[in-house]
Scaffold this active site. Structure first.
Site, PDB file in Angstrom:
ATOM      1  N   CYS A 285       0.823  -1.207   0.000  1.00 25.98           N
ATOM      2  CA  CYS A 285       0.000   0.000   0.000  1.00 25.98           C
ATOM      3  C   CYS A 285       0.864   1.269   0.000  1.00 25.98           C
ATOM      4  O   CYS A 285       1.551   1.527  -0.989  1.00 25.98           O
ATOM      5  CB  CYS A 285      -0.969  -0.045   1.184  1.00 25.98           C
ATOM      6  SG  CYS A 285      -2.261   1.216   1.132  1.00 25.98           S
ATOM      7  N   HIS A 369      -3.940  -5.161  -0.370  1.00 27.09           N
ATOM      8  CA  HIS A 369      -3.749  -5.646   0.999  1.00 27.09           C
ATOM      9  C   HIS A 369      -3.799  -7.174   1.058  1.00 27.09           C
ATOM     10  O   HIS A 369      -4.870  -7.758   1.245  1.00 27.09           O
ATOM     11  CB  HIS A 369      -4.810  -5.042   1.928  1.00 27.09           C
ATOM     12  CG  HIS A 369      -4.510  -3.635   2.331  1.00 27.09           C
ATOM     13  ND1 HIS A 369      -3.890  -3.311   3.512  1.00 27.09           N
ATOM     14  CD2 HIS A 369      -4.723  -2.470   1.678  1.00 27.09           C
ATOM     15  CE1 HIS A 369      -3.736  -1.999   3.577  1.00 27.09           C
ATOM     16  NE2 HIS A 369      -4.240  -1.469   2.481  1.00 27.09           N
ATOM     17  N   GLU A 371      -2.998  -9.162   3.321  1.00 23.98           N
ATOM     18  CA  GLU A 371      -3.286  -9.749   4.634  1.00 23.98           C
ATOM     19  C   GLU A 371      -4.754 -10.139   4.776  1.00 23.98           C
ATOM     20  O   GLU A 371      -5.130 -10.810   5.749  1.00 23.98           O
ATOM     21  CB  GLU A 371      -2.888  -8.781   5.758  1.00 23.98           C
ATOM     22  CG  GLU A 371      -3.827  -7.630   6.010  1.00 23.98           C
ATOM     23  CD  GLU A 371      -3.687  -6.491   5.033  1.00 23.98           C
ATOM     24  OE1 GLU A 371      -4.465  -5.519   5.136  1.00 23.98           O
ATOM     25  OE2 GLU A 371      -2.791  -6.553   4.144  1.00 23.98           O
TER      26      GLU A 371
END
Length: 396
Positions: A285, A369, A371
Site C-alpha cells: 500500500c 492488501h 493480509e
C-alpha cells in the site's frame, strides 16, 4: 381523525446528522456513533464484510467511508477484529455513512453493538441516506471533501459546516503518517487466528524483520509472524542507520494514509539506503507507493480510488488472477517507472499499477492488501515470497 390528531400520529423524523459536501450540497440523515463533527474525504467501500477492520485501518485516516452494502453492523463488533496496533488508539476513518440503521448483532463473536462501539471510538456516523446516489456522485465527480456532523437535537451551524468543508485542503500534499505511526519501537510475535483456537505465538522464528510503521495493521504483522518472522516495529521516522544496525534479514514497508509524495520527503531516503544495503524488502500500500518514489517513479491522486474486497488483480509474473482487498486513493504512475523496476501486478478494473519488483534485487511491493483483513486470501502467498527471498539471501 382531526388534523392535530393526524399530525401527532406520525413521529417527527427530524434529521440528526448531516453530510455537508465542499460544493455546498447537504445530505440529511440520522446520527449514530459519536456526536460532533469531522472533516475528511468521502470515499466508498464495496466490501460486504469486515466493516470493523475497515473502520480501524489506519490507512483510512482523514477519510469518511460510505459503505455500498446496505446492512452494516449486523454481526456486531469485538476486540479481535480491530486493526490498529494500539487497541486504545483511534486512528482510522473519521466518519461512516450507512444506508440502513444498525440492527442488533447476530454473531457468536460479537461483544458490542456497532453503535456503542462507534461512540467508544469517537467515530461519527450517519444513516438513512441513498448511498447508491452518493456512490454515483463519487464515480462521476471524484472523492469530495466533506464534513459529517451528528447532533441528537438536530441543531447545526450549517453555515460553519459548509465553510469548514469548503476550506479543508484535502489529502493531496498531506502527510498523515505522524497521526498513526508508533511512538516507539516494539516487538511482535502473534500469529494468525485459527478457528476455535484464537491467535498463536511465533516461538521459533527463522527471520529477523524490521517493519517500518506508516500505519501498520495487526493482521499484516500476524502473517509475517506466521511465515517465521520475529518482528521489530519501528516509528516512521527511524533512520536507515538504526534499522540496519538491527541486522535485519528483511525490512517491511507498511501501509498508511495520506499523500505518499509528502511522506516520502523523509521516508524515501531511508528506503533508498535499505535497498542499497541489499536487504530483502517488501512493501504494501503506502509502502508500495514510497518504494516506487524511492526508485524514481511518481505517484498520482486517483479519481475515486480503490476501496473494497473484490478487486481483480493479475500477477504478471505467473499469469494468475487474484481477487484482492484494496484501500488507496493514490497510485504509482506506471508510465514513470524507471528501467530496473518491473511492473508485476495490474488492476483488471482500470489497468493501474498494483505491484513492482526491482530487477536483480530482493525487493518487491504491492498496492493492495494481501493480509485479507478483510478480504479474500488469494494473496497470502506474498508473505511466503518474502520469506523465500530472505532465506535465499541468508544462504547466498
Amino acid at each position: 381523525m382531526t388534523t392535530s390528531e393526524n399530525a401527532s400520529a406520525w413521529p417527527d423524523h427530524k434529521p440528526t446528522a448531516l453530510l455537508v459536501l465542499a460544493d455546498g450540497t447537504v445530505l440529511e440523515g440520522f446520527g449514530l456513533g459519536a456526536e460532533g463533527h469531522a472533516v475528511g474525504e468521502v470515499c466508498f467501500n464495496t466490501a460486504i464484510t469486515g466493516y470493523e477492520e475497515i473502520l480501524t485501518d489506519p490507512s483510512y485516516a482523514g477519510q469518511l467511508i460510505t459503505f455500498t452494502f446496505p446492512h452494516i453492523g449486523n454481526v456486531g463488533t469485538n476486540d479481535e477484529d480491530i486493526e490498529t496496533v494500539n487497541m486504545a488508539a483511534t486512528p482510522g476513518a473519521r466518519g461512516v455513512i450507512l444506508r440502513a440503521a444498525i440492527t442488533d448483532p447476530s454473531n457468536y463473536r460479537a461483544t458490542k453493538h456497532l453503535d456503542a462501539w462507534l461512540k467508544a471510538r469517537g467515530i461519527i456516523g450517519l444513516s438513512g441516506i441513498d448511498t447508491r446516489a452518493l456512490t454515483a456522485l463519487i464515480r462521476s465527480k471524484g472523492m469530495p471533501n466533506a464534513v459529517i456532523a451528528h447532533a441528537r437535537n438536530g441543531e447545526f451551524d450549517l453555515h460553519g459546516l459548509k465553510e469548514e468543508a469548503r476550506e479543508w485542503p484535502g489529502l493531496e500534499g498531506m502527510d498523515l503518517v505522524p497521526m498513526v505511526t508508533s511512538a516507539q519501537r516494539f516487538t511482535w510475535d502473534e500469529t494468525p487466528w485459527v478457528w476455535e483456537q484464537g491467535f498463536g505465538r511465533q516461538t521459533a522464528p527463522e527471520f529477523n524483520v524490521v517493519a517500518i510503521d506508516y500505519g501498520i495493521k495487526r493482521n499484516i504483522l500476524r502473517l509475517l509472524a506466521g511465515v517465521g518472522c520475529k518482528i521489530t516495529v519501528v516509528p516512521a521516522t527511524t533512520s536507515a542507520e538504526d534499522i540496519l544496525a538491527m541486522k535485519p534479514d528483511g525490512v517491511f514497508l507498511s501501509n498508511g494514509p495520506g499523500d505518499p509524495a509528502e511522506t516520502g520527503k523523509y521516508a524515501v531516503p531511508v528506503i533508498q539506503q535499505v535497498i542499497n544495503s541489499g536487504t530483502p524488502t517488501f512493501g504494501i500500500c503506502l509502502g508500495h507507493q514510497m518504494l516506487g518514489l524511492a526508485v524514481g517513479a511518481k505517484t498520482k491522486k486517483m479519481h475515486q480510488g480503490h476501496h473494497g474486497a473484490n478487486h481483480p488483480v493479475k500477477d504478471e509474473t505467473t499469469g494468475k488472477v487474484e481477487i484482492t482487498s484494496m484501500n488507496h486513493g493514490f497510485a504509482v504512475d506506471q508510465a514513470t517507472l524507471p528501467k530496473g523496476a518491473t511492473q508485476t501486478h495490474i488492476s483488471l478494473f482500470d489497468g493501474s499499477n498494483c505491484g513492482i519488483a526491482l530487477d536483480g534485487k530482493p525487493v518487491f511491493s504491492v498496492q493492495y492488501h494481501p493480509e485479507a483483513s478483510p478480504g479474500p486470501r488469494d494473496s497470502h502467498y506474498l508473505f511466503q515470497r518474502f520469506a523465500d527471498l530472505m532465506r535465499a539471501n541468508k544462504s547466498a
